[in-house]
Design an enzyme around this catalytic site. Sequence first.
Site, PDB file in Angstrom:
ATOM      1  N   HIS A 160       5.279   4.467   0.163  1.00 44.44           N
ATOM      2  CA  HIS A 160       6.191   3.346  -0.042  1.00 44.44           C
ATOM      3  C   HIS A 160       7.283   3.420   1.013  1.00 44.44           C
ATOM      4  CE1 HIS A 160       8.066   0.160  -2.317  1.00 44.44           C
ATOM      5  NE2 HIS A 160       7.008   0.181  -3.116  1.00 44.44           N
ATOM      6  N   HIS A 184       3.128   0.076   0.678  1.00 48.84           N
ATOM      7  CA  HIS A 184       3.950  -1.123   0.544  1.00 48.84           C
ATOM      8  C   HIS A 184       5.268  -0.902   1.262  1.00 48.84           C
ATOM      9  CE1 HIS A 184       6.541  -3.989  -1.926  1.00 48.84           C
ATOM     10  NE2 HIS A 184       5.741  -4.726  -1.184  1.00 48.84           N
ATOM     11  N   GLU A 187       7.260  -8.046   2.185  1.00 48.44           N
ATOM     12  CA  GLU A 187       8.639  -8.199   1.722  1.00 48.44           C
ATOM     13  C   GLU A 187       9.584  -8.138   2.906  1.00 48.44           C
ATOM     14  OE1 GLU A 187      10.372  -5.613  -1.212  1.00 48.44           O
ATOM     15  OE2 GLU A 187       8.623  -5.832  -2.504  1.00 48.44           O
ATOM     16  N   HIS A 213      -7.196   9.903  -2.064  1.00 46.27           N
ATOM     17  CA  HIS A 213      -7.374   8.966  -3.169  1.00 46.27           C
ATOM     18  C   HIS A 213      -6.108   8.761  -3.993  1.00 46.27           C
ATOM     19  CE1 HIS A 213     -11.600   9.438  -2.275  1.00 46.27           C
ATOM     20  NE2 HIS A 213     -11.504  10.737  -2.485  1.00 46.27           N
TER      21      HIS A 213
END
Length: 135
Positions: free
Chosen positions: A94, A72, A47, A89
């Site tokens: 972000h 992300h 992005e 895990h």
Amino acid sequence: MIRRNPNGDLPAIHSNAFIDPTAIICGKVIVDRHVFIGPYAVIRADETDDHGNLHPIHIGEGTNIQDGVVMHSKDGGPISIGKHTSIAHRAIVHGPCQVGDRVFVGFNSVLFNCTIGDGCAIRHNAVIDGMTLPA
């Protein structure tokens, strides 16, 4: 799966890093030596911000990204993971986010818009949002 982002950026992965075949590494991602990326991890730098800028996701030497982790870079924000760090895990990192060296991030934890100093331990199921944790 190693793939390009819409800008055409391809991940840069050190030759001795281990990427599980089920993991997805997309775009402007830098993976240093001796990194382990486990099954079903998703690491996406795909992005851009409003000006078309995209910062990389950088994973430091000797770091362990475990099964099902998602990273992300929202709106092109940078993510930096230090050396010898473990992201357990199903954790979510972000961006924008900076994680120091020798950090442990527990199972199912969420990091967003934060800075985690060297040597910190984030317990499982924690949410760190908009904070700076000192070394």
